[in-house]
Design a protein around this motif. Structure first.
Motif, mmCIF file in Angstrom:
data_model
loop_
_atom_site.group_PDB
_atom_site.id
_atom_site.type_symbol
_atom_site.label_atom_id
_atom_site.label_comp_id
_atom_site.label_asym_id
_atom_site.label_seq_id
_atom_site.Cartn_x
_atom_site.Cartn_y
_atom_site.Cartn_z
ATOM 1 N N SER A 62 0.846 -1.201 0.000
ATOM 2 C CA SER A 62 0.000 0.000 0.000
ATOM 3 C C SER A 62 0.876 1.243 0.000
ATOM 4 O O SER A 62 1.771 1.387 0.836
ATOM 5 N N HIS A 155 -0.711 -8.350 18.450
ATOM 6 C CA HIS A 155 -0.864 -9.676 17.841
ATOM 7 C C HIS A 155 -0.238 -10.773 18.704
ATOM 8 O O HIS A 155 -0.254 -11.936 18.332
ATOM 9 N N TYR A 196 -10.191 -10.115 14.696
ATOM 10 C CA TYR A 196 -9.981 -11.423 14.052
ATOM 11 C C TYR A 196 -8.845 -12.103 14.806
ATOM 12 O O TYR A 196 -8.298 -11.528 15.757
ATOM 13 N N GLU A 198 -5.777 -12.554 14.541
ATOM 14 C CA GLU A 198 -4.457 -11.918 14.729
ATOM 15 C C GLU A 198 -4.525 -10.720 15.664
ATOM 16 O O GLU A 198 -3.538 -10.400 16.321
ATOM 17 N N HIS A 228 -4.655 2.696 8.887
ATOM 18 C CA HIS A 228 -5.563 1.563 9.134
ATOM 19 C C HIS A 228 -6.880 1.974 9.789
ATOM 20 O O HIS A 228 -7.353 1.327 10.732
ATOM 21 N N TYR A 298 -12.844 -5.682 -3.189
ATOM 22 C CA TYR A 298 -11.566 -5.011 -3.491
ATOM 23 C C TYR A 298 -10.730 -5.051 -2.210
ATOM 24 O O TYR A 298 -11.089 -4.417 -1.224
ATOM 25 N N GLY A 299 -9.640 -5.833 -2.232
ATOM 26 C CA GLY A 299 -8.781 -5.976 -1.039
ATOM 27 C C GLY A 299 -9.236 -7.181 -0.214
ATOM 28 O O GLY A 299 -10.212 -7.099 0.522
ATOM 29 N N THR A 301 -8.771 -8.528 2.531
ATOM 30 C CA THR A 301 -8.173 -8.209 3.833
ATOM 31 C C THR A 301 -8.596 -9.197 4.916
ATOM 32 O O THR A 301 -9.623 -9.874 4.802
ATOM 33 N N LYS A 303 -9.668 -8.115 7.621
ATOM 34 C CA LYS A 303 -10.906 -7.496 8.117
ATOM 35 C C LYS A 303 -12.127 -8.020 7.349
ATOM 36 O O LYS A 303 -13.161 -8.308 7.944
ATOM 37 N N PHE A 322 -10.608 -8.776 -5.899
ATOM 38 C CA PHE A 322 -9.335 -8.393 -6.500
ATOM 39 C C PHE A 322 -8.355 -8.128 -5.370
ATOM 40 O O PHE A 322 -8.730 -7.510 -4.357
ATOM 41 N N THR A 324 -3.890 -7.221 -4.860
ATOM 42 C CA THR A 324 -2.590 -7.048 -5.507
ATOM 43 C C THR A 324 -1.519 -8.001 -4.943
ATOM 44 O O THR A 324 -0.401 -8.033 -5.459
ATOM 45 N N LYS A 328 -2.045 -14.133 -2.328
ATOM 46 C CA LYS A 328 -3.492 -14.331 -2.099
ATOM 47 C C LYS A 328 -4.227 -14.699 -3.391
ATOM 48 O O LYS A 328 -5.314 -15.262 -3.351
ATOM 49 N N ASN A 360 -9.900 0.967 4.739
ATOM 50 C CA ASN A 360 -8.865 1.810 5.344
ATOM 51 C C ASN A 360 -7.988 2.499 4.299
ATOM 52 O O ASN A 360 -7.266 3.442 4.614
ATOM 53 N N ILE A 365 -7.495 3.993 -3.024
ATOM 54 C CA ILE A 365 -8.241 3.194 -4.005
ATOM 55 C C ILE A 365 -9.092 4.105 -4.903
ATOM 56 O O ILE A 365 -9.112 3.939 -6.126
ATOM 57 N N LYS A 368 -6.953 5.666 -7.483
ATOM 58 C CA LYS A 368 -6.559 4.702 -8.499
ATOM 59 C C LYS A 368 -7.726 4.383 -9.449
ATOM 60 O O LYS A 368 -7.523 4.102 -10.614
HETATM 61 O O1 DWN Z 1 -2.583 -5.804 11.585
HETATM 62 C C1 DWN Z 1 -2.585 -6.238 10.448
HETATM 63 C C2 DWN Z 1 -2.705 -5.285 9.341
HETATM 64 C C3 DWN Z 1 -1.754 -4.136 9.457
HETATM 65 O O2 DWN Z 1 -2.511 -5.918 8.108
HETATM 66 C C4 DWN Z 1 -2.429 -7.683 10.154
HETATM 67 N N1 DWN Z 1 -2.952 -8.443 11.232
HETATM 68 C C5 DWN Z 1 -2.977 -8.168 8.843
HETATM 69 C C6 DWN Z 1 -3.280 -7.098 7.859
HETATM 70 O O3 DWN Z 1 -4.667 -6.809 7.945
HETATM 71 P P1 DWN Z 1 -5.543 -6.514 6.651
HETATM 72 O O4 DWN Z 1 -5.417 -7.660 5.699
HETATM 73 O O5 DWN Z 1 -6.903 -6.168 7.103
HETATM 74 O O6 DWN Z 1 -4.716 -5.258 6.130
HETATM 75 P P2 DWN Z 1 -4.827 -4.212 4.982
HETATM 76 O O7 DWN Z 1 -3.567 -3.449 5.024
HETATM 77 O O8 DWN Z 1 -6.068 -3.435 5.053
HETATM 78 O O9 DWN Z 1 -4.851 -5.083 3.643
HETATM 79 C C7 DWN Z 1 -4.981 -4.498 2.392
HETATM 80 C C8 DWN Z 1 -5.168 -5.585 1.363
HETATM 81 O O10 DWN Z 1 -5.708 -5.015 0.204
HETATM 82 C C9 DWN Z 1 -3.856 -6.240 0.965
HETATM 83 O O11 DWN Z 1 -4.097 -7.605 0.683
HETATM 84 C C10 DWN Z 1 -3.468 -5.509 -0.295
HETATM 85 C C11 DWN Z 1 -4.812 -5.184 -0.893
HETATM 86 N N2 DWN Z 1 -4.844 -3.951 -1.687
HETATM 87 C C12 DWN Z 1 -5.196 -4.024 -3.035
HETATM 88 O O12 DWN Z 1 -5.467 -5.113 -3.562
HETATM 89 N N3 DWN Z 1 -5.202 -2.859 -3.750
HETATM 90 C C13 DWN Z 1 -4.553 -2.757 -1.086
HETATM 91 C C14 DWN Z 1 -4.578 -1.589 -1.797
HETATM 92 C C15 DWN Z 1 -4.273 -0.285 -1.156
HETATM 93 C C16 DWN Z 1 -4.907 -1.649 -3.203
HETATM 94 O O13 DWN Z 1 -4.934 -0.626 -3.904
#
Ligand code: DWN
Length: 390
Positions: A62, A155, A196, A198, A228, A298-299, A301, A303, A322, A324, A328, A360, A365, A368
């Motif tokens: 990110s 965690h 969750y 973690e 976040h 999208y993402g 995550t 969450k 989707f 990145t 995954k 978050n 996003i 983009k």
């Molecule tokens: O604490 C934690 C946080 C920091 O990260 C960990 N326990 C696990 C993880 O939690 P999460 O999966 O909820 O975190 P994110 O940072 O919200 O994950 C973003 C996901 O979205 C990633 O898999 C990447 C993806 N993404 C995407 O596909 N396109 C993210 C962006 C910004 C995008 O443009």
């Protein structure tokens, strides 16, 4: 006291390779400890069960986080000139890469992620954060002036060991800087998906200061940051270090008390909001589907795993996600088995509505996907309440 039941949940970062793969599930219950104000998940798993050699989360993916940690590193370098820094849970080096190798040491237990930091030329030990490790580090490197840890300490199940190990290796006049999601922001945004497997703990100023007291540590200063979905960056010192407490600490304490973070009634009210959110979110998706529109995610995550499994949202509603992250892609969302695909730019001709799993990073996003928005493509989010955006 248990105040929220988010049902049976799979591990948030274990993505099944096949639709038929069996998954372990646990009951996600959230607890408020009235004595010390600590909010935690009831069933706590050991790090070794979660953070393994094939962990899929990479912080560097990110831009928002790269920018945020870049700015923080600059601030630390400017303020604490020539200090040596240790990072607990350095992931793929998103923060550590901003420091010279000789000044910085990272700890990362997931070998695949540690490897990617090492390949960037960083000094990283593939280890879990334990008291034993702190002794080993002290012997080899001595004590540290700054210890940094973002989205890691919450965690780890055994907080007593975490802080004992930190105390063991932090210089008397050194600082511990930690950053984690803010309980107050979580409650305000109804962001129940921050719970969750973690996220064993979600800290507030009130609970963290109680935990630290036992370890002769205290919060000197704090900053509310946007990371976040709302986090707090705490600057912590040893009690005998004479630096004076900053007004921000007093303000946060007042704010959390004003918002009732020390009272069970607040958490019961929150539970009701979460239960309503579930009903309204599923109704929103049902309405979209009734109009024969398509929805994707999208993402992928951690969450989103909580939301999908709690609300029982599967491919009846969301066709695919989707993401990145190569680790995954071509796998499935845990529990609900929605396929995850390699990201391509959104286009109205293949999708009408997009569920923001990574709400978050909404700003990043939306920037983009500005073409999709111009084409009148819509997003849906459950935070702070179920709605269609824009
Ligand atoms: O604490 C934690 C946080 C920091 O990260 C960990 N326990 C696990 C993880 O939690 P999460 O999966 O909820 O975190 P994110 O940072 O919200 O994950 C973003 C996901 O979205 C990633 O898999 C990447 C993806 N993404 C995407 O596909 N396109 C993210 C962006 C910004 C995008 O443009």
């Amino acid at each position: 006291m248990i105040f929220l039941d988010l049902g049976y949940q799979p591990f948030a970062n274990e993505f099944p390779k096949k639709i038929k793969d069996k998954e372990k599930k646990y009951r996600l219950l959230i607890d408020f400890n009235k004595k010390n104000g600590v909010v935690s998940i009831k069933k706590k798993f050991q790090s070794k069960k979660i953070f393994k050699k094939d962990y899929p989360y990479r912080s560097s993916l990110s831009e928002t986080m790269s920018k945020s940690f870049g700015e923080l590193s600059k601030k630390i370098k400017d303020k604490y000139k020539k200090k040596r820094i240790l990072e607990i849970g350095c992931n793929d080096g998103v923060f550590l890469k901003n420091f010279k190798k000789k000044d910085a040491l990272g700890i990362e237990p997931c070998s695949n992620i540690a490897k990617s930091s090492i390949q960037k030329g960083l000094n990283v030990l593939t280890e879990y954060w334990t008291y034993k490790l702190s002794n080993k580090i002290k012997k080899k490197y001595g004590k540290f002036d700054i210890i940094f840890s973002a989205n890691t300490i919450t965690h780890i199940q055994n907080l007593n060991e975490v802080f004992k190990a930190i105390n063991n290796i932090l210089n008397e006049d050194g600082f511990l800087i930690i950053q984690d999601p803010s309980l107050l922001e979580l409650i305000k945004n109804n962001a129940y998906d921050q719970f969750y497997n973690e996220h064993i703990y979600v800290f507030s100023y009130l609970s963290l200061s109680n935990i630290l007291k036992k370890h002769n540590l205290e919060i000197l200063n704090l900053e509310n940051v946007k990371d976040h979905g709302g986090s707090i960056r705490y600057y912590i010192k040893k009690k005998n270090n004479k630096n004076r407490l900053n007004q921000s600490v007093i303000n946060q304490k007042r704010l959390e008390i004003k918002n009732g973070l020390d009272k069970i009634a607040t958490y019961i009210k929150f539970r009701k909001k979460v239960e309503n959110s579930k009903i309204n979110f599923v109704n929103l998706l049902k309405k979209i589907k009734k109009n024969k529109k398509t929805i994707i995610g999208y993402g992928a995550t951690a969450k989103a795993v909580t939301v999908l499994n709690y609300c029982k949202i599967n491919t009846r509603y969301i066709d695919f996600f989707f993401d990145t992250t190569p680790e995954k892609q071509n796998k499935f969302m845990p529990g609900v088995k929605i396929p995850i695909r390699k990201y391509v730019k959104l286009k109205k001709k293949f999708v009408d509505y997009v569920f923001l799993g990574a709400w978050n990073f909404k700003k990043e996003i939306f920037n983009k996907e500005n073409k999709f928005i111009k084409q009148k493509g819509k997003f849906v989010s459950h935070v702070p309440y179920p709605k269609i955006i824009p």
